[in-house]
Design a protein around this motif. Sequence first.
Motif, PDB file in Angstrom:
ATOM      1  N   PRO A  10      49.195  33.881  54.974  1.00 25.52           N
ATOM      2  CA  PRO A  10      50.439  34.725  55.077  1.00 25.52           C
ATOM      3  C   PRO A  10      51.534  34.201  54.158  1.00 25.52           C
ATOM      4  O   PRO A  10      51.617  32.647  53.516  1.00 25.52           O
ATOM      5  CB  PRO A  10      51.012  34.233  56.297  1.00 25.52           C
ATOM      6  N   GLY A  11      52.201  34.909  53.204  1.00 28.38           N
ATOM      7  CA  GLY A  11      52.927  34.630  52.163  1.00 28.38           C
ATOM      8  C   GLY A  11      52.401  34.602  50.678  1.00 28.38           C
ATOM      9  O   GLY A  11      53.024  34.548  49.700  1.00 28.38           O
ATOM     10  N   ASP A  12      51.142  34.798  50.598  1.00 28.52           N
ATOM     11  CA  ASP A  12      50.558  34.758  49.279  1.00 28.52           C
ATOM     12  C   ASP A  12      50.419  36.232  48.902  1.00 28.52           C
ATOM     13  O   ASP A  12      50.379  37.202  49.665  1.00 28.52           O
ATOM     14  CB  ASP A  12      48.877  34.366  49.448  1.00 28.52           C
ATOM     15  N   ASN A  13      50.513  36.315  47.552  1.00 30.76           N
ATOM     16  CA  ASN A  13      50.390  37.660  47.072  1.00 30.76           C
ATOM     17  C   ASN A  13      48.821  38.135  47.353  1.00 30.76           C
ATOM     18  O   ASN A  13      48.025  37.369  46.952  1.00 30.76           O
ATOM     19  CB  ASN A  13      50.574  37.631  45.499  1.00 30.76           C
ATOM     20  N   GLY A  14      48.826  39.299  47.880  1.00 31.79           N
ATOM     21  CA  GLY A  14      47.371  39.826  48.241  1.00 31.79           C
ATOM     22  C   GLY A  14      46.936  39.565  49.672  1.00 31.79           C
ATOM     23  O   GLY A  14      45.856  40.030  50.171  1.00 31.79           O
ATOM     24  N   THR A  52      47.936  37.271  40.577  1.00 31.49           N
ATOM     25  CA  THR A  52      48.254  38.158  39.521  1.00 31.49           C
ATOM     26  C   THR A  52      47.338  38.018  38.353  1.00 31.49           C
ATOM     27  O   THR A  52      47.554  38.623  36.967  1.00 31.49           O
ATOM     28  CB  THR A  52      49.613  38.024  38.776  1.00 31.49           C
ATOM     29  N   GLY A  53      46.122  37.469  38.482  1.00 27.43           N
ATOM     30  CA  GLY A  53      45.254  37.191  37.466  1.00 27.43           C
ATOM     31  C   GLY A  53      44.753  38.658  36.687  1.00 27.43           C
ATOM     32  O   GLY A  53      44.537  38.727  35.600  1.00 27.43           O
ATOM     33  N   TYR A  86      37.911  38.610  36.165  1.00 24.25           N
ATOM     34  CA  TYR A  86      39.163  38.383  35.459  1.00 24.25           C
ATOM     35  C   TYR A  86      39.488  37.249  35.195  1.00 24.25           C
ATOM     36  O   TYR A  86      38.922  36.005  35.788  1.00 24.25           O
ATOM     37  CB  TYR A  86      40.431  39.360  35.940  1.00 24.25           C
ATOM     38  N   LEU A  87      40.446  36.699  33.972  1.00 29.90           N
ATOM     39  CA  LEU A  87      40.837  35.434  33.979  1.00 29.90           C
ATOM     40  C   LEU A  87      41.893  35.085  34.984  1.00 29.90           C
ATOM     41  O   LEU A  87      42.936  35.762  35.059  1.00 29.90           O
ATOM     42  CB  LEU A  87      41.295  35.310  32.626  1.00 29.90           C
ATOM     43  N   PRO A  88      41.849  34.047  35.591  1.00 24.93           N
ATOM     44  CA  PRO A  88      42.801  33.493  36.554  1.00 24.93           C
ATOM     45  C   PRO A  88      44.191  33.230  36.148  1.00 24.93           C
ATOM     46  O   PRO A  88      44.391  32.829  35.000  1.00 24.93           O
ATOM     47  CB  PRO A  88      42.247  32.264  37.287  1.00 24.93           C
ATOM     48  N   SER A  89      45.343  33.493  36.803  1.00 21.56           N
ATOM     49  CA  SER A  89      46.374  33.105  36.538  1.00 21.56           C
ATOM     50  C   SER A  89      46.698  31.650  36.676  1.00 21.56           C
ATOM     51  O   SER A  89      45.800  30.884  37.269  1.00 21.56           O
ATOM     52  CB  SER A  89      47.398  33.926  37.648  1.00 21.56           C
TER      53      SER A  89
END
Length: 150
Positions: A10-14, A52-53, A86-89
Amino acid sequence: GGIIAYIFVPGDNGYVAGQTHGLIATTTNQSTGAQWGCSGTSIAGTSTTLGTGLANTTAIVNGCATTIIAARLCDNLVSGGYSDWYLPSRGDLEKMYTNRVAIGGLSTGQYWSSSEFDVEKALYFNFSNGISSASLKSSTIPKVRAIKYF
């Protein structure tokens, strides 16, 4: 297709309540010397935030014509039957660093993030000491490790 690197809380983007989502990392590095690319070109809209990666990678690939760059290596990767790497943020890499022992195969040293610092530099994450810093986009020192969302 890889190994679970992080499970969103909880609180994480995604994060989605009642569902399990997170990040999967490839089991090997995609490069040990790729450039971030497009020195002198601003890639608008990249973020350092966890999750956001993918958006960062899309922005880099669409905004940078250079062919052999870290983001494109991840974007073009087909591994384990999957092509959505994808390339990680920087935030993604922070979670990978925290879980590096469980993930395995992450060597010490610098890994490129998909987070731009400014027109000449991008952020990397140092797996030797857990510190993020900026390096010239033309640098070929950092490593590249692709991730994907699940």
